[in-house]
Write an enzyme that holds these catalytic residues in place. Structure first.
Site, PDB file in Angstrom:
ATOM      1  N   HIS A   1     -39.109  50.040  73.179  1.00 30.76           N
ATOM      2  CA  HIS A   1     -38.171  50.718  72.292  1.00 30.76           C
ATOM      3  C   HIS A   1     -36.854  49.944  72.252  1.00 30.76           C
ATOM      4  O   HIS A   1     -36.005  50.201  71.408  1.00 30.76           O
ATOM      5  CB  HIS A   1     -37.935  52.148  72.805  1.00 30.76           C
ATOM      6  CG  HIS A   1     -37.372  53.097  71.789  1.00 30.76           C
ATOM      7  ND1 HIS A   1     -38.005  53.391  70.607  1.00 30.76           N
ATOM      8  CD2 HIS A   1     -36.229  53.823  71.779  1.00 30.76           C
ATOM      9  CE1 HIS A   1     -37.284  54.262  69.921  1.00 30.76           C
ATOM     10  NE2 HIS A   1     -36.192  54.537  70.599  1.00 30.76           N
ATOM     11  N   SER A  29     -34.208  54.024  66.270  1.00 29.92           N
ATOM     12  CA  SER A  29     -34.822  55.248  66.760  1.00 29.92           C
ATOM     13  C   SER A  29     -34.598  56.369  65.738  1.00 29.92           C
ATOM     14  O   SER A  29     -35.023  56.231  64.598  1.00 29.92           O
ATOM     15  CB  SER A  29     -34.267  55.598  68.143  1.00 29.92           C
ATOM     16  OG  SER A  29     -35.051  56.565  68.785  1.00 29.92           O
ATOM     17  N   ASP A  43     -43.518  49.841  72.349  1.00 26.61           N
ATOM     18  CA  ASP A  43     -42.743  51.067  72.153  1.00 26.61           C
ATOM     19  C   ASP A  43     -43.739  52.211  72.023  1.00 26.61           C
ATOM     20  O   ASP A  43     -44.460  52.318  71.035  1.00 26.61           O
ATOM     21  CB  ASP A  43     -41.885  50.961  70.891  1.00 26.61           C
ATOM     22  CG  ASP A  43     -41.006  52.187  70.674  1.00 26.61           C
ATOM     23  OD1 ASP A  43     -41.092  53.136  71.480  1.00 26.61           O
ATOM     24  OD2 ASP A  43     -40.226  52.193  69.709  1.00 26.61           O
TER      25      ASP A  43
END
Length: 702
Positions: A678, A561, A646
């Site tokens: 994600h 991320s 995601d």
């Protein structure tokens, strides 16, 4: 949530919608999922944590304490790696200690557990009948029965204190979809979109929104349901958590308090302005209790005496990582009090005591999460616990305080806490059979001086059987968030102990932008993604690599991320420090990321604005330092991991990065999960993730 209606008996079909359906249910609906958590002899002999062993862990979820404080009900999830699925069951354990008892079996996944008013039964959501319905089981394990048999899935529920009413959440269609607009084209697979927030984290909006319904609960079942969010095109409880913990009954049972972000479309995507709402069952009037605050207001609670309503609140609009401040409202005079004013930490999970005099809460401090208590009358805050661990939730009843706790060396377990001394007594030992045979690496606390002269906490995790006369490859771990503490968390994927078990020294810095070190430290990263926190990363690895037991020629850098962004950025700026990179779901091209993501308030605040705001100096600095601008400097092997679903950081970001690496001739590999989001949640996919992760690192660092 998909609606699958599979009644478990014919009688249920004849009952009114929302009726109680079947009574005691003893017959088998399906074969229970077989669970085997024992270690093989080979695993015991090696004594090291592996991806396969990680899926033998029992994973404790939520817990609720009985009204008399004597029992703790909790959920634990176990997985069958071969079947690629898991099951969640309910357990009961005395708060004085003892052996846990499993109340449910492997026939359904249970959630949203709560006690009946008399403390003699546990009520919960279960999918065991084919759809998500409310069930009940007595505390002796008998009397398992289905309480509802709606023709829709229940997303969450809560009974009133006297048990005579119920509030539940269900999806309600509010916006026409393609099949409604073009009913003569039923096979057309088309999404027609004319506003923002058309998808969220890992799902596409389908025109349905979660609404709260209040109804009577009688021996005939659920009757006289009223939609208290009628006509609203937003989710209550709030997306994406859909947490019924944000919906609370008053002690008198005549009011409900809840949190909701009552905005739609672009307004929803560009705002963090949720509020606390009070619904009066008698008048059917809803009142906004936090009107005027432009940031998040969430997790309301009634005090047991009904006088106060509490919630945590953020002051800054668009800033999803602002300080969580605890407020209370006196319902007698409508006086609002900022209870934790002057406390430079967040209030996370919290509960009231029975006398409405104190609130117990968890809060981050210097890379750990501890338990605190605040006196409602004086605002005096007392820290109850210390140590290298994270307390993630707490429960209080009849003078008994319990809490869930984890560390980098132990997955979540439940504890009883002495509120006077802070002494913790472990109640559950869910994974003792694993810890008895698996060696954990030492976790060291290290304080590193940053380039601007500040002190930064860096966790250093050493391999099991560490030998200071040997040299080990090292990994710089880049945290996501970006405003997420590198605390004493236990992760089932980004697990420091499994990295250490593979022979790596792990360097995990609490760089600029993480909570638990004061608001100034936390907020600094916003508008400065490529600045001080990147220097902090390098300060951490440069400090640790000086140790004689680190091979400074074998350094890797990994992250997900925002941590993936950090990896992409460092790949263009690391000046030959690293020999391998791994980026999971990272931001690569900030200019394309901005309009592609869904909660647009996040990049608007953190990047300073949109890329087309040419007069916005903060925003232009952010986009000028997008990792893709420096890809020409990439010269180090990189593996890129992404999930197709995601929607927070769309997978195209990773495809851009991989394409650039390939065209530049940089050794690179793409790990693409068609069903991934994600996160990676399926057992077998997670094992493949770990195998590829360490295969890549071993190739370049060993």
């Amino acid at each position: 949530m998909k609606r699958i209606v599979k009644p478990i008996c014919l009688a249920a079909m004849a009952i009114i919608i929302g009726g109680s359906g079947c009574t005691d249910t003893e017959k088998q609906v399906k074969e229970p999922l077989k669970i085997d958590v024992s270690l093989t002899q080979e695993e015991k002999d090696k004594g090291l944590l592996t991806p396969e062993i990680m899926w033998k862990f029992g994973r404790i979820g939520s817990s609720v304490i009985s009204p008399d404080g004597k029992l703790l009900a909790y959920t634990t999830t176990y997985y069958n790696l071969q079947e690629n699925k898991g099951v969640t069951n309910i357990y009961l354990i005395p708060t004085e200690g003892g052996e846990p008892v499993m109340l449910t079996d492997e026939q359904g996944s249970e959630s949203n557990i709560q006690w009946s008013a008399d403390g003699q039964a546990i009520r919960f959501l279960s999918t065991r009948s084919g759809s998500s319905q409310i069930w009940e089981v007595k505390i002796d394990g008998t009397g398992l029965k289905q309480l509802t048999n709606f023709d829709f899935d229940i997303n969450g529920f809560a009974f009133s204190p006297d048990g005579k009413k119920i509030v539940y959440a269900k999806d309600v269609k509010m916006v026409d979809q393609t099949e409604d607009i073009h009913p003569d084209m039923p096979k057309a697979k088309v999404r027609i979109i004319d506003d923002l927030m058309y998808r969220h984290w890992d799902y596409w909006e389908d025109g349905k929104f979660s609404h709260l319904f209040v109804a009577d609960y009688t021996e005939n079942g659920v009757e006289n349901a009223i939609d208290i969010n009628e006509g609203e095109k937003w989710d209550t409880p709030m997306a994406t958590d859909f947490d019924m913990d944000e919906v609370q009954w008053s002690p008198s049972g005549d009011k409900i308090v809840y949190a909701s972000k009552k905005l739609y479309g672009k307004d929803y995507a560009m705002s963090t302005n949720s509020d606390i709402y009070l619904y009066d069952l008698k008048t059917r009037i809803t009142t906004n209790l936090s009107d005027g605050n432009p940031g998040y207001d969430r997790y309301p609670r009634f005090s047991p005496n009904g006088v106060f309503i509490s919630w945590w609140s953020m002051a800054t609009p668009l800033y999803e990582s602002d300080q969580k401040r605890l407020f209370i409202l006196n319902t007698n005079n409508n006086k609002k009090t900022y209870l934790t004013e002057g406390f430079d930490q967040n209030v996370e999970y919290y509960v009231w005591d029975n006398d409405s005099r104190n609130i117990y809460f968890t809060s981050g401090i210097k890379g750990t999460e501890q338990l605190y208590k605040v006196d409602v009358a004086t605002s005096k805050i007392t820290q109850l616990t210390t140590g290298k661990h994270d307390y993630t939730s707490c429960q209080y009843s009849n003078g008994v305080l319990t809490a869930s706790r984890m560390s980098m060396s132990m997955a979540t377990e439940l504890y009883r806490i002495n509120e006077q001394t802070g002494e913790a007594t472990q109640l559950t030992f869910t994974n003792k059979h694993i810890y008895d045979h698996i060696k954990m690496g030492e976790v060291r606390e290290r304080w590193v001086t940053t380039t601007d002269g500040k002190k930064m906490l860096v966790w250093v995790i050493l391999p099991p059987d560490f030998d200071s006369t040997k040299k080990y490859p090292a990994l710089l771990y880049c945290q996501g968030g970006p405003q997420s503490t590198v605390s004493q968390f236990w992760s089932y994927r980004w697990n420091f102990q499994i990295m250490a078990a593979n022979g790596y020294v792990v360097v995990a810095p609490n760089r600029r932008g993480v909570p638990s070190f004061g608001q100034e430290w936390n907020r600094q990263i916003s508008g400065d993604y490529s600045g001080q926190n990147i220097k902090d990363y390098l300060s951490a690895i440069d400090d640790v690599k000086k140790e004689p037991w680190v091979n400074e020629d074998k350094l890797g850098c990994v992250g997900a991320s925002y941590g993936g962004y950090s990896v992409f950025y460092l790949a263009g700026h690391h000046q030959k420090r690293f020999k391998a990179f791994i980026a999971h779901c990272g931001m690569f091209n900030l200019e394309s990321f901005y309009p592609q993501t869904e909660e647009l308030f996040f990049p608007t605040f953190d990047l300073g604005g949109a890329p087309w705001e040419t007069d916005n100096k903060v925003a232009q600095r952010s986009y000028a330092n997008s990792p893709h601008k420096f890809v020409k400097n990439w010269d180090t092997p990189i593996m890129i991991i992404v999930g197709e679903h995601d929607y927070r950081i769309p997978y195209t970001q990773s495809l851009e990065a991989f394409g650039a690496a390939q065209l530049l001739g940089v050794p690179s590999k793409l790990l693409f999960f068609p069903n991934g989001t994600h996160f990676v949640t399926k057992p077998q996919e997670a094992v493949v993730w770990q195998r590829e992760f360490f295969g890549w690192l071993d190739k370049w660092l060993k």
